[in-house]
Scaffold this motif. Structure first.
Motif, PDB file in Angstrom:
ATOM      1  N   PHE A  12     -10.963  -5.577   5.087  1.00  0.00           N
ATOM      2  CA  PHE A  12      -9.618  -5.167   6.473  1.00  0.00           C
ATOM      3  C   PHE A  12      -8.522  -5.578   5.993  1.00  0.00           C
ATOM      4  O   PHE A  12      -8.458  -7.108   5.989  1.00  0.00           O
ATOM      5  CB  PHE A  12      -9.711  -5.076   7.957  1.00  0.00           C
ATOM      6  N   VAL A  13      -7.408  -4.961   5.661  1.00  0.00           N
ATOM      7  CA  VAL A  13      -6.563  -5.054   4.933  1.00  0.00           C
ATOM      8  C   VAL A  13      -5.238  -5.523   5.342  1.00  0.00           C
ATOM      9  O   VAL A  13      -4.749  -4.278   6.074  1.00  0.00           O
ATOM     10  CB  VAL A  13      -5.967  -4.918   3.379  1.00  0.00           C
ATOM     11  N   LEU A  14      -4.612  -6.491   6.091  1.00  0.00           N
ATOM     12  CA  LEU A  14      -2.809  -6.282   6.198  1.00  0.00           C
ATOM     13  C   LEU A  14      -2.010  -6.270   4.747  1.00  0.00           C
ATOM     14  O   LEU A  14      -1.672  -6.721   4.530  1.00  0.00           O
ATOM     15  CB  LEU A  14      -2.947  -7.364   7.148  1.00  0.00           C
ATOM     16  N   ALA A  15      -1.443  -5.079   5.422  1.00  0.00           N
ATOM     17  CA  ALA A  15      -0.214  -4.807   3.906  1.00  0.00           C
ATOM     18  C   ALA A  15       0.983  -3.598   4.179  1.00  0.00           C
ATOM     19  O   ALA A  15       0.387  -3.365   5.370  1.00  0.00           O
ATOM     20  CB  ALA A  15      -0.981  -3.578   2.506  1.00  0.00           C
ATOM     21  N   ARG A  16       1.730  -4.430   3.318  1.00  0.00           N
ATOM     22  CA  ARG A  16       3.233  -3.152   3.280  1.00  0.00           C
ATOM     23  C   ARG A  16       2.764  -1.764   3.382  1.00  0.00           C
ATOM     24  O   ARG A  16       2.890  -1.584   2.046  1.00  0.00           O
ATOM     25  CB  ARG A  16       4.330  -4.518   3.192  1.00  0.00           C
ATOM     26  N   THR A  17       3.794  -1.067   3.894  1.00  0.00           N
ATOM     27  CA  THR A  17       3.647   0.582   3.521  1.00  0.00           C
ATOM     28  C   THR A  17       4.608   1.149   3.858  1.00  0.00           C
ATOM     29  O   THR A  17       4.572   2.551   3.631  1.00  0.00           O
ATOM     30  CB  THR A  17       2.865   1.590   4.636  1.00  0.00           C
ATOM     31  N   ALA A  68       0.604  -1.436   0.264  1.00  0.00           N
ATOM     32  CA  ALA A  68      -0.348  -0.076   0.206  1.00  0.00           C
ATOM     33  C   ALA A  68       1.052   1.613   0.067  1.00  0.00           C
ATOM     34  O   ALA A  68       1.369   1.173   0.677  1.00  0.00           O
ATOM     35  CB  ALA A  68      -0.268   0.399   1.019  1.00  0.00           C
ATOM     36  N   VAL A  69       0.813   2.172  -0.379  1.00  0.00           N
ATOM     37  CA  VAL A  69       0.862   3.286  -1.440  1.00  0.00           C
ATOM     38  C   VAL A  69       0.808   4.543  -0.973  1.00  0.00           C
ATOM     39  O   VAL A  69      -0.601   3.827  -1.707  1.00  0.00           O
ATOM     40  CB  VAL A  69       2.560   3.519  -2.175  1.00  0.00           C
ATOM     41  N   ARG A  70       1.272   5.273  -0.660  1.00  0.00           N
ATOM     42  CA  ARG A  70       0.509   6.469  -0.720  1.00  0.00           C
ATOM     43  C   ARG A  70       0.237   7.565  -1.999  1.00  0.00           C
ATOM     44  O   ARG A  70       1.232   7.679  -2.811  1.00  0.00           O
ATOM     45  CB  ARG A  70       1.462   7.860   0.055  1.00  0.00           C
ATOM     46  N   ASP A  71      -0.836   7.833  -2.158  1.00  0.00           N
ATOM     47  CA  ASP A  71      -1.196   8.538  -3.413  1.00  0.00           C
ATOM     48  C   ASP A  71      -0.594   9.998  -3.866  1.00  0.00           C
ATOM     49  O   ASP A  71      -0.188  11.202  -2.553  1.00  0.00           O
ATOM     50  CB  ASP A  71      -2.799   8.682  -3.228  1.00  0.00           C
ATOM     51  N   GLU A  72       0.086   9.746  -4.906  1.00  0.00           N
ATOM     52  CA  GLU A  72       1.508  11.013  -4.954  1.00  0.00           C
ATOM     53  C   GLU A  72       0.177  12.541  -5.157  1.00  0.00           C
ATOM     54  O   GLU A  72       0.507  13.402  -5.550  1.00  0.00           O
ATOM     55  CB  GLU A  72       1.637  10.670  -6.531  1.00  0.00           C
TER      56      GLU A  72
END
Length: 403
Positions: free
Chosen positions: A181-186, A152-156
């Motif tokens: 509900f999602v466990l994601a690597r940020t 999961a990356v921040r929206d540009e």
């Protein structure tokens, strides 16, 4: 903890029993017993309407009480929550499509969420209006959640919202859920428990979220693969701090085995009763002393599991309790599936009398039970993982060396 019932608890039981008797009619009565583990694909439309019926009467979210406030649910003590679970199971009511939202997400929000998150999501769960699924396991990251690769990356664009890319698997009810509900690597480059976040994701994102049913050897498809291709999650829908997802996710797994464990055991008791009746009806218990001993042992072990669950509910935090519970019921239910086949003998291998080319893989309830219970010691954290947790976190044994 003292689990003796007070007069107020007995009144609560009578109210619950009367309400179920008055409302479990018509299509709801015809759906009785449907939607249990292994058959979660059954009668989802009826069960979703039943969820709203429960919510309208305040039966969802018992005990979500102050200091957090109420969200459309009834106040209830822990004992009264157990009473409701027992009455619900004994009434043979339909399997709950709202289980994941009520028993997994809601306690997590109460423990780790903000008040804004609670007020946004808990009332909709309590009304039976929004359904949830769980985005944990992945190919290569099942019991070992620390191997999660979904990112999961921040929206540009500067909003701070997340874009999620990756795949989840074995996702129950994903085809019907409104949220996941999602466990994601940020955190890029982070490994293991670090850099994970717990995100609440709307499922209605055509082109960004795809759900594919997984056909199992039982012939059913209650589990799914879920593919995220830039799916959006708002920053205010992250539970806990960024990078603190492991703490939230493992906290949820501990909460999972609370009152719902007792509900599960009542369902187990009903299955065991059916197996016992079949063994007596066919004479298998009379002819086979080994089988008779196994049936008695199954009865005794189920009673032991119940008392263990009740003791755990009243005993405060215990890091090993969830793992002990999973080890107990996983193996027990798997053995019950084997007993069901043994009681039936050679007949267990036969298909139904109304077999047809249009329905070439129809199984009866006991055959589905046997096949589904093959996974009981794997899903929800395999037996090997549970024993490792007990060894390291409870007994303090050293970690196994990795090469």
């Amino acid at each position: 903890m003292d689990f003796a019932l007070t007069p107020e608890d007995e009144d609560f039981r009578a109210e619950a029993r009367a309400w179920l008797g008055a409302h479990l009619v018509g299509e709801y009565a015809r759906a009785a017993g449907q939607g249990r583990p292994g058959s979660e694909h059954e009668a989802t439309g009826v069960r979703r309407r039943w969820e709203r019926e429960l919510g309208g009467a305040g039966w969802i979210g018992l005990g979500w009480d102050p200091p957090h406030g109420t969200y459309g649910n009834r106040s209830a003590t822990l004992i009264q929550q157990v009473v409701w679970a027992e009455e619900y199971a004994r009434a043979g009511a339909p399997g709950r499509v709202g289980h994941i939202g009520e028993n997994l997400l809601a306690p997590t929000l109460l423990a780790y969420g903000t008040e804004e998150q609670r007020r946004r999501f808990l009332p909709a769960i309590a009304r039976g209006e929004e359904l949830w699924c769980q985005g944990y396991s992945e190919p290569g990251a099942g019991s070992d959640l620390a191997a999660v690769r979904t990112s999961a990356v921040r929206d540009e664009g500067g909003s701070g919202d997340y874009r999620i890319t990756g795949q989840k698997i074995w996702t129950s009810l994903a085809q019907d859920a409104d949220w996941c509900f999602v466990l994601a690597r940020t955190e890029e480059g982070a490994r293991g428990h670090r850099g994970l976040s717990f995100l609440l994701v709307p499922m209605d994102q055509p082109g960004r979220i795809e759900v594919r049913p997984i056909r199992q050897m039982s012939g059913t498809s209650e589990f799914n693969e879920v593919f995220f291709d830039g799916a959006a999650a708002r920053a205010e829908h992250r539970v806990g701090a960024e990078g603190d997802g492991w703490r939230v996710a493992t906290g949820l797994l501990a909460l999972e085995r609370g009152v719902s464990t007792l509900v599960q055991q009542i369902g187990f008791a009903a299955e065991l009763d059916e197996v016992l009746r079949s063994a007596l009806r066919t004479g298998a218990a009379r002819r086979d002393p080994v089988l008779r001993d196994q049936l008695v042992r199954a009865w005794a072990e189920l009673r032991t599991m119940r008392w263990n669950a009740l003791t755990t509910l009243g005993g405060g935090e215990d890091p090993g309790a969830p793992s002990v519970a999973k080890l107990l019921w996983g193996g027990w239910h798997q053995r019950l599936g084997e007993l069901a086949m043994r009681v039936r003998g050679a007949e267990a291998a036969l298909g139904p009398d109304d077999w047809s080319p249009e329905h070439p893989y129809e199984l009866d309830a006991w055959q589905r039970l046997f096949l589904f219970t093959r996974a009981d010691t794997i899903y929800g954290g395999s037996d090997e993982i549970q024993r490792t947790i007990l060894a390291q976190r409870v007994l303090g044994l050293p970690r196994e060396a990795r090469t």
